[in-house]
Design a protein around this motif. Structure first.
Motif, PDB file in Angstrom:
ATOM      1  N   ARG A  50      -4.575   5.023  10.088  1.00 42.64           N
ATOM      2  CA  ARG A  50      -3.783   4.461   9.000  1.00 42.64           C
ATOM      3  C   ARG A  50      -4.422   4.758   7.651  1.00 42.64           C
ATOM      4  NH1 ARG A  50      -0.207   3.930  12.130  1.00 42.64           N
ATOM      5  NH2 ARG A  50       0.550   2.036  13.060  1.00 42.64           N
ATOM      6  N   VAL A  51      -3.570   4.801   6.647  1.00 42.55           N
ATOM      7  CA  VAL A  51      -4.039   4.798   5.269  1.00 42.55           C
ATOM      8  C   VAL A  51      -3.982   3.346   4.821  1.00 42.55           C
ATOM      9  CG1 VAL A  51      -3.491   5.458   2.909  1.00 42.55           C
ATOM     10  CG2 VAL A  51      -3.248   7.115   4.748  1.00 42.55           C
ATOM     11  N   ASP A  52      -5.087   2.839   4.399  1.00 46.12           N
ATOM     12  CA  ASP A  52      -5.130   1.466   3.919  1.00 46.12           C
ATOM     13  C   ASP A  52      -5.272   1.494   2.401  1.00 46.12           C
ATOM     14  OD1 ASP A  52      -5.157  -1.280   4.014  1.00 46.12           O
ATOM     15  OD2 ASP A  52      -7.291  -1.418   4.452  1.00 46.12           O
ATOM     16  N   VAL A  53      -4.698   0.497   1.771  1.00 44.06           N
ATOM     17  CA  VAL A  53      -4.783   0.402   0.318  1.00 44.06           C
ATOM     18  C   VAL A  53      -5.837  -0.647  -0.026  1.00 44.06           C
ATOM     19  CG1 VAL A  53      -3.533  -0.022  -1.804  1.00 44.06           C
ATOM     20  CG2 VAL A  53      -2.356   0.980   0.164  1.00 44.06           C
ATOM     21  N   ALA A  54      -6.883  -0.202  -0.684  1.00 44.15           N
ATOM     22  CA  ALA A  54      -7.945  -1.102  -1.107  1.00 44.15           C
ATOM     23  C   ALA A  54      -8.046  -1.041  -2.627  1.00 44.15           C
ATOM     24  CB  ALA A  54      -9.266  -0.687  -0.468  1.00 44.15           C
ATOM     25  N   LEU A  78      -7.977   4.481  -4.414  1.00 45.63           N
ATOM     26  CA  LEU A  78      -7.512   3.225  -3.832  1.00 45.63           C
ATOM     27  C   LEU A  78      -7.303   3.309  -2.338  1.00 45.63           C
ATOM     28  CD1 LEU A  78      -4.737   2.288  -6.410  1.00 45.63           C
ATOM     29  CD2 LEU A  78      -7.135   1.669  -6.445  1.00 45.63           C
ATOM     30  N   PHE A  79      -7.091   4.502  -1.835  1.00 43.07           N
ATOM     31  CA  PHE A  79      -6.701   4.668  -0.443  1.00 43.07           C
ATOM     32  C   PHE A  79      -7.907   4.974   0.436  1.00 43.07           C
ATOM     33  CE2 PHE A  79      -3.072   5.742  -3.042  1.00 43.07           C
ATOM     34  CZ  PHE A  79      -2.058   5.010  -2.434  1.00 43.07           C
ATOM     35  N   LEU A  80      -7.853   4.384   1.634  1.00 38.34           N
ATOM     36  CA  LEU A  80      -8.892   4.619   2.630  1.00 38.34           C
ATOM     37  C   LEU A  80      -8.220   5.083   3.911  1.00 38.34           C
ATOM     38  CD1 LEU A  80     -10.918   1.314   2.187  1.00 38.34           C
ATOM     39  CD2 LEU A  80     -11.490   3.555   1.249  1.00 38.34           C
ATOM     40  N   LEU A  81      -8.857   5.979   4.605  1.00 34.08           N
ATOM     41  CA  LEU A  81      -8.380   6.444   5.904  1.00 34.08           C
ATOM     42  C   LEU A  81      -9.238   5.778   6.965  1.00 34.08           C
ATOM     43  CD1 LEU A  81      -6.475   8.421   7.362  1.00 34.08           C
ATOM     44  CD2 LEU A  81      -8.289  10.113   7.179  1.00 34.08           C
ATOM     45  N   THR A 106      -3.557   2.091 -11.720  1.00 28.44           N
ATOM     46  CA  THR A 106      -3.041   2.270 -13.079  1.00 28.44           C
ATOM     47  C   THR A 106      -1.520   2.428 -13.092  1.00 28.44           C
ATOM     48  OG1 THR A 106      -3.320   4.658 -12.989  1.00 28.44           O
ATOM     49  CG2 THR A 106      -5.188   3.363 -13.827  1.00 28.44           C
ATOM     50  N   ARG A 107      -0.895   2.343 -11.912  1.00 25.69           N
ATOM     51  CA  ARG A 107       0.557   2.526 -11.768  1.00 25.69           C
ATOM     52  C   ARG A 107       1.020   3.889 -12.284  1.00 25.69           C
ATOM     53  NH1 ARG A 107       3.376  -1.613  -9.955  1.00 25.69           N
ATOM     54  NH2 ARG A 107       5.320  -0.775 -10.743  1.00 25.69           N
ATOM     55  N   CYS A 108       0.180   4.892 -12.111  1.00 19.02           N
ATOM     56  CA  CYS A 108       0.565   6.236 -12.554  1.00 19.02           C
ATOM     57  C   CYS A 108       1.692   6.807 -11.688  1.00 19.02           C
ATOM     58  CB  CYS A 108      -0.640   7.165 -12.538  1.00 19.02           C
ATOM     59  SG  CYS A 108      -1.278   7.542 -10.885  1.00 19.02           S
ATOM     60  N   GLY A 109       1.773   6.350 -10.438  1.00 19.21           N
ATOM     61  CA  GLY A 109       2.836   6.806  -9.552  1.00 19.21           C
ATOM     62  C   GLY A 109       2.563   8.141  -8.882  1.00 19.21           C
ATOM     63  N   ASP A 110       1.389   8.696  -9.082  1.00 19.36           N
ATOM     64  CA  ASP A 110       1.073   9.987  -8.468  1.00 19.36           C
ATOM     65  C   ASP A 110       1.131   9.934  -6.942  1.00 19.36           C
ATOM     66  OD1 ASP A 110       0.747  11.124 -10.939  1.00 19.36           O
ATOM     67  OD2 ASP A 110      -1.449  11.136 -10.879  1.00 19.36           O
ATOM     68  N   CYS A 111       0.695   8.818  -6.372  1.00 19.87           N
ATOM     69  CA  CYS A 111       0.715   8.692  -4.908  1.00 19.87           C
ATOM     70  C   CYS A 111       2.152   8.710  -4.379  1.00 19.87           C
ATOM     71  CB  CYS A 111      -0.023   7.438  -4.465  1.00 19.87           C
ATOM     72  SG  CYS A 111       0.604   5.896  -5.174  1.00 19.87           S
ATOM     73  N   GLN A 158      -6.216  12.274  -1.942  1.00 22.54           N
ATOM     74  CA  GLN A 158      -6.705  13.319  -2.842  1.00 22.54           C
ATOM     75  C   GLN A 158      -6.200  13.156  -4.271  1.00 22.54           C
ATOM     76  OE1 GLN A 158      -5.236  16.625  -0.597  1.00 22.54           O
ATOM     77  NE2 GLN A 158      -7.030  16.694   0.744  1.00 22.54           N
ATOM     78  N   ILE A 159      -5.002  12.615  -4.453  1.00 21.59           N
ATOM     79  CA  ILE A 159      -4.423  12.551  -5.792  1.00 21.59           C
ATOM     80  C   ILE A 159      -4.898  11.329  -6.570  1.00 21.59           C
ATOM     81  CG2 ILE A 159      -2.317  11.241  -5.243  1.00 21.59           C
ATOM     82  CD1 ILE A 159      -2.193  14.342  -7.374  1.00 21.59           C
ATOM     83  N   CYS A 160      -5.332  10.298  -5.898  1.00 23.98           N
ATOM     84  CA  CYS A 160      -5.643   9.027  -6.554  1.00 23.98           C
ATOM     85  C   CYS A 160      -7.049   9.050  -7.164  1.00 23.98           C
ATOM     86  CB  CYS A 160      -5.521   7.882  -5.556  1.00 23.98           C
ATOM     87  SG  CYS A 160      -5.793   6.263  -6.291  1.00 23.98           S
ATOM     88  N   ALA A 161      -7.099   9.102  -8.483  1.00 26.38           N
ATOM     89  CA  ALA A 161      -8.396   9.159  -9.175  1.00 26.38           C
ATOM     90  C   ALA A 161      -9.237   7.902  -8.951  1.00 26.38           C
ATOM     91  CB  ALA A 161      -8.168   9.406 -10.660  1.00 26.38           C
TER      92      ALA A 161
END
Length: 73
Positions: A46-50, A29-32, A56-61, A23-26
């Protein structure tokens, strides 16, 4: 600069209940996913990172994860 996003699945738990990183990643990048489409076992989901090239390395996740399961490298 390439970003590696590491998800510690031992800490993540059942991502179907949390979904905060999704929800936080604009850039979304994340897939369930579940490799087994008919599984209700939380250990299988799993949460996969795609699309890490869009990070952007915002770090919100990292900040939003209540279990500190995400690391940016």
């Amino acid at each position: 600069m390439k970003t590696d996003i590491i998800v510690n699945y031992d800490k993540c738990g059942d991502p179907r209940e949390c979904k905060k990183c999704l929800q936080i990643c604009a850039p979304a990048l994340f897939l369930l996913y579940s490799p087994d489409d008919e599984s209700d076992d939380p250990d299988v989901w799993r949460v996969d990172v795609a699309f890490t090239d869009l990070c952007t390395r915002c770090g919100d996740c990292v900040e939003v994860c209540p279990k500190e399961a995400i690391t940016l490298v």
